[in-house]
Motif scaffolding. Sequence first.
Motif, PDB file in Angstrom:
ATOM      1  N   UNK A  53      -5.923  -1.511   2.941  1.00  0.00           N
ATOM      2  CA  UNK A  53      -5.809  -2.707   2.482  1.00  0.00           C
ATOM      3  C   UNK A  53      -5.565  -3.666   3.813  1.00  0.00           C
ATOM      4  N   UNK A  54      -5.103  -5.147   3.708  1.00  0.00           N
ATOM      5  CA  UNK A  54      -4.771  -5.779   4.833  1.00  0.00           C
ATOM      6  C   UNK A  54      -3.061  -5.732   5.045  1.00  0.00           C
ATOM      7  N   UNK A  55      -2.908  -5.370   6.452  1.00  0.00           N
ATOM      8  CA  UNK A  55      -1.309  -5.266   6.740  1.00  0.00           C
ATOM      9  C   UNK A  55      -0.921  -6.705   7.332  1.00  0.00           C
ATOM     10  N   UNK A  56      -0.723  -7.542   6.013  1.00  0.00           N
ATOM     11  CA  UNK A  56      -0.057  -8.837   6.414  1.00  0.00           C
ATOM     12  C   UNK A  56       1.240  -8.860   5.517  1.00  0.00           C
ATOM     13  N   UNK A  57       2.294  -9.266   5.988  1.00  0.00           N
ATOM     14  CA  UNK A  57       3.548  -8.952   5.224  1.00  0.00           C
ATOM     15  C   UNK A  57       3.780 -10.046   3.924  1.00  0.00           C
ATOM     16  N   UNK A  58       2.974 -10.986   3.974  1.00  0.00           N
ATOM     17  CA  UNK A  58       3.142 -12.044   2.824  1.00  0.00           C
ATOM     18  C   UNK A  58       2.060 -11.558   1.552  1.00  0.00           C
ATOM     19  N   UNK A  59       1.072 -10.856   2.230  1.00  0.00           N
ATOM     20  CA  UNK A  59       0.107 -10.159   1.341  1.00  0.00           C
ATOM     21  C   UNK A  59       0.811  -8.927   0.492  1.00  0.00           C
ATOM     22  N   UNK A  60       1.628  -8.482   1.183  1.00  0.00           N
ATOM     23  CA  UNK A  60       1.985  -6.919   0.834  1.00  0.00           C
ATOM     24  C   UNK A  60       3.165  -7.398  -0.362  1.00  0.00           C
ATOM     25  N   UNK A  61       3.927  -8.646  -0.145  1.00  0.00           N
ATOM     26  CA  UNK A  61       4.677  -8.930  -1.145  1.00  0.00           C
ATOM     27  C   UNK A  61       4.049  -9.428  -2.196  1.00  0.00           C
ATOM     28  N   UNK A  62       3.010 -10.097  -2.279  1.00  0.00           N
ATOM     29  CA  UNK A  62       2.096 -10.442  -3.261  1.00  0.00           C
ATOM     30  C   UNK A  62       1.714  -9.116  -3.967  1.00  0.00           C
ATOM     31  N   UNK A  63       1.351  -8.044  -3.208  1.00  0.00           N
ATOM     32  CA  UNK A  63       0.891  -6.634  -4.005  1.00  0.00           C
ATOM     33  C   UNK A  63       1.862  -6.319  -4.709  1.00  0.00           C
ATOM     34  N   UNK A  64       3.069  -6.309  -4.185  1.00  0.00           N
ATOM     35  CA  UNK A  64       4.353  -5.647  -4.802  1.00  0.00           C
ATOM     36  C   UNK A  64       4.579  -6.740  -5.998  1.00  0.00           C
ATOM     37  N   UNK A  65       4.781  -7.962  -6.038  1.00  0.00           N
ATOM     38  CA  UNK A  65       4.874  -8.902  -7.106  1.00  0.00           C
ATOM     39  C   UNK A  65       3.698  -8.364  -8.341  1.00  0.00           C
ATOM     40  N   UNK A  66       2.820  -8.480  -8.097  1.00  0.00           N
ATOM     41  CA  UNK A  66       1.420  -8.125  -8.902  1.00  0.00           C
ATOM     42  C   UNK A  66       1.554  -6.801  -9.486  1.00  0.00           C
ATOM     43  N   UNK A  67       2.001  -5.703  -8.991  1.00  0.00           N
ATOM     44  CA  UNK A  67       2.237  -4.546  -9.569  1.00  0.00           C
ATOM     45  C   UNK A  67       3.349  -4.402 -10.498  1.00  0.00           C
ATOM     46  N   UNK A  68       4.379  -5.157 -10.099  1.00  0.00           N
ATOM     47  CA  UNK A  68       5.735  -5.255 -10.816  1.00  0.00           C
ATOM     48  C   UNK A  68       5.152  -6.108 -12.102  1.00  0.00           C
ATOM     49  N   UNK A  69       4.420  -6.970 -12.073  1.00  0.00           N
ATOM     50  CA  UNK A  69       3.969  -7.794 -13.295  1.00  0.00           C
ATOM     51  C   UNK A  69       2.836  -6.940 -14.100  1.00  0.00           C
ATOM     52  N   UNK A  70       2.193  -6.417 -13.585  1.00  0.00           N
ATOM     53  CA  UNK A  70       1.049  -5.604 -14.199  1.00  0.00           C
ATOM     54  C   UNK A  70       1.571  -4.561 -15.002  1.00  0.00           C
ATOM     55  N   UNK A  71       2.411  -3.747 -14.837  1.00  0.00           N
ATOM     56  CA  UNK A  71       3.108  -2.952 -15.840  1.00  0.00           C
ATOM     57  C   UNK A  71       4.688  -2.905 -15.690  1.00  0.00           C
ATOM     58  N   UNK A  72       5.240  -3.162 -16.587  1.00  0.00           N
ATOM     59  CA  UNK A  72       6.713  -3.544 -16.643  1.00  0.00           C
ATOM     60  C   UNK A  72       7.294  -2.311 -16.852  1.00  0.00           C
ATOM     61  N   UNK A  73       8.335  -2.421 -16.000  1.00  0.00           N
ATOM     62  CA  UNK A  73       9.363  -1.313 -15.571  1.00  0.00           C
ATOM     63  C   UNK A  73      10.099  -0.618 -17.179  1.00  0.00           C
ATOM     64  N   UNK A  74      10.333  -1.538 -17.764  1.00  0.00           N
ATOM     65  CA  UNK A  74      11.125  -1.231 -18.930  1.00  0.00           C
ATOM     66  C   UNK A  74      10.536  -1.306 -20.246  1.00  0.00           C
ATOM     67  N   UNK A  75       9.299  -0.779 -20.307  1.00  0.00           N
ATOM     68  CA  UNK A  75       8.379  -0.732 -21.424  1.00  0.00           C
ATOM     69  C   UNK A  75       8.815   0.448 -22.164  1.00  0.00           C
TER      70      UNK A  75
END
Length: 143
Positions: A53-75
């Motif tokens: 993927x692209x190595x751009x810091x803001x995109x990496x933060x977006x990807x982390x946010x997306x993954x956290x929303x996609x599958x809840x940790x506390x399910x």
Amino acid sequence: MKILTHRIELSTIDPIEFIDITDEIRKWVAAIGARSGIVSITSLHTTARVNVNESEPQLQLDMITFLKRFVARDGNYRHNDVAVDGRDNAHSHLLGLFMTETETVPVADGALVFGQWQSIFFVELDGPREKRTIHLQFMGDAA
């Protein structure tokens, strides 16, 4: 044709983390004298993946946010009741369903073949972890 292998070991500090491993792979490809072929980059873990993927810091933060929303940790996951290592990490395994553990990158004229913005990431889905391992395997023409 040669087949050469190498391992990269690293530690992670965050629950979900993107670690750019492109330079380390480039250095290994140069060190072995690779001229043309392919290099496979494989995560040896069920809760960590490899991704281009692209190595751009803001995109990496977006990807982390997306993954956290996609599958809840506390399910309410059954795996968390029987996890062999005591980690409540079913969400990490579920996230892994949508990524690959291996990426294959061509090598031509001694260099990784990438588009302008592409980098190789180790993607931690169940951190922090003291030791994570990535297996590299080059197949092709090398010195």
